[in-house]
Write a protein that holds these residues in place. Structure first.
Motif, short mmCIF file in Angstrom:
data_model
loop_
_atom_site.label_atom_id
_atom_site.label_comp_id
_atom_site.label_asym_id
_atom_site.label_seq_id
_atom_site.Cartn_x
_atom_site.Cartn_y
_atom_site.Cartn_z
N ARG A 90 125.18 42.95 23.45
CA ARG A 90 125.86 41.68 23.70
C ARG A 90 125.00 40.71 24.52
N ARG A 142 131.02 45.49 22.52
CA ARG A 142 131.01 44.42 23.52
C ARG A 142 130.70 43.05 22.92
N LEU A 143 130.39 42.99 21.63
CA LEU A 143 130.02 41.70 21.02
C LEU A 143 131.19 40.72 21.05
N THR A 144 130.86 39.45 21.17
CA THR A 144 131.87 38.40 21.16
C THR A 144 132.23 38.04 19.72
N GLN A 147 129.44 35.96 18.21
CA GLN A 147 128.32 36.77 17.73
C GLN A 147 128.68 37.50 16.45
#
Length: 341
Positions: A90, A142-144, A147
């Motif tokens: 992330r 954890r990526l948004t 993203q």
């Protein structure tokens, strides 16, 4: 022709990602990032040359140290076992890819991760890869949403053995080349040597030596520093107890390492820093499955969520290691993830 930025490490998976996207008609641009002093761009350069694609190289060593390595050290200082790959994905890898792509006027970014993304109900959802032995969705929790909405994962639906054959046949990659190690910035995966060599890691007696104690607090012997131990560990403890023993707890304040003679499994655990992935943010109770470590089999559970924290009750006792990622699924869909306390 649609352009895509592909993160190239020099390994077989990222090489395959670039190859498959080029074959699919994309105009591929490669990117190699220097995240640590030992980063070697030679493999990425060879792949780019073989595929006749441009390669952008950028230096992120200072930022990587301030973000990923600093967090890694801080977690060990607190007696936890971090998951730096999930943190890096992330805050460094995909952040750098998106930043570089923006500067080039490119929207989609691609990697060689084994996972699948799908746009549904106004949200980008993340799923396990088809090759379950190689699935890497666990490291992407954890990526948004921003993203995830830009990601192209061309290895979905393919298996490692087939991928190796394809890139070898294309002359892009040789099977004789070793694959990258698990944690890129730690030579030989020797965590303790790396931590002891870090300039700002505390060098007092609590970190260098301490006591092994049993569950009643009785001293069993000395150990060589809490950085060498993680909850659930049973090998290379450095003490002979006459029977199989496991690390049950690491106390950063006292330096004590508690051992037990039964696997330290538990039914209840607490999670913090929740990030919602396929599931939209919510509070309340849900039933799903959870993986408390990368290679563990998912366990059924009930989860009570409040803000970015959750209390989890497992259907079956499991090893829960403070600092590791707990990633929650509904079938093969990744709902959300958090960090074990």
């Amino acid at each position: 022709m649609k352009r895509v930025l592909v993160g190239l490490s020099g390994g077989v998976d990222s090489a395959a990602a670039a190859l498959f996207l080029r074959e699919a008609g994309y105009e591929v641009v490669g990117a190699f990032f220097f995240f640590h002093p030992g980063a070697d761009p030679s493999g990425a350069r060879i792949v780019a040359e073989k595929l006749a694609i441009p390669l952008v190289e950028k230096d992120y060593i200072k930022t990587f140290r301030e973000r990923v390595i600093a967090d890694f050290i801080e977690q060990y200082k607190n007696g936890k076992t971090p998951n730096p790959c999930a943190y890096c994905n992330r805050f460094m890898k995909f952040a750098a890819l998106c930043e570089t792509a923006d500067a080039l006027g490119i929207r989609p970014v691609a990697t060689g991760h084994y996972a699948r993304v799908l746009q549904k109900n106004g949200r980008t959802q993340l799923f396990e890869g088809s090759d379950k032995k190689k699935d890497q969705s666990y490291f992407l929790w954890r990526l948004t949403q921003e993203q995830l909405s830009r990601i192209v994962l061309p290895l979905e639906g393919k298996h490692k053995s087939d991928i190796k054959q394809r890139v070898e046949n294309a002359g892009v990659f040789s099977s004789e080349k070793k694959e990258s190690q698990e944690i890129c910035f730690i030579p030989g995966d020797d965590y303790s040597s790396f931590l002891e060599s870090v300039e700002h890691f505390p060098a007092n007696s609590v970190w260098k030596t301490g006591q092994f104690v049993d569950e009643s607090g009785h001293v069993l012997g000395k150990h060589q520093g809490i950085i060498r131990y993680t909850v659930g560990q049973r090998k290379r403890l450095g003490i002979a107890l006459g029977q199989r023993a496991f690390v049950k707890k690491v106390n950063a304040k006292t330096g004590d390492v508690t051992v037990s003679f039964e696997p330290p499994c538990q039914i209840n655990c607490s999670i913090h820093s929740i990030n919602f992935v396929s599931a939209p943010p919510f509070e309340g109770v849900c039933t799903c499955t959870v993986r408390t470590r990368y290679r563990t089999v998912p366990v059924g559970c009930n989860v009570r969520i409040q803000a970015d924290r959750a209390e989890v009750v497992l259907d079956t006792p499991a090893s829960v290691c403070p600092g590791q990622s707990a990633v929650f699924y509904e079938g093969d869909k990744l709902l959300f993830g958090g960090i074990c306390e």
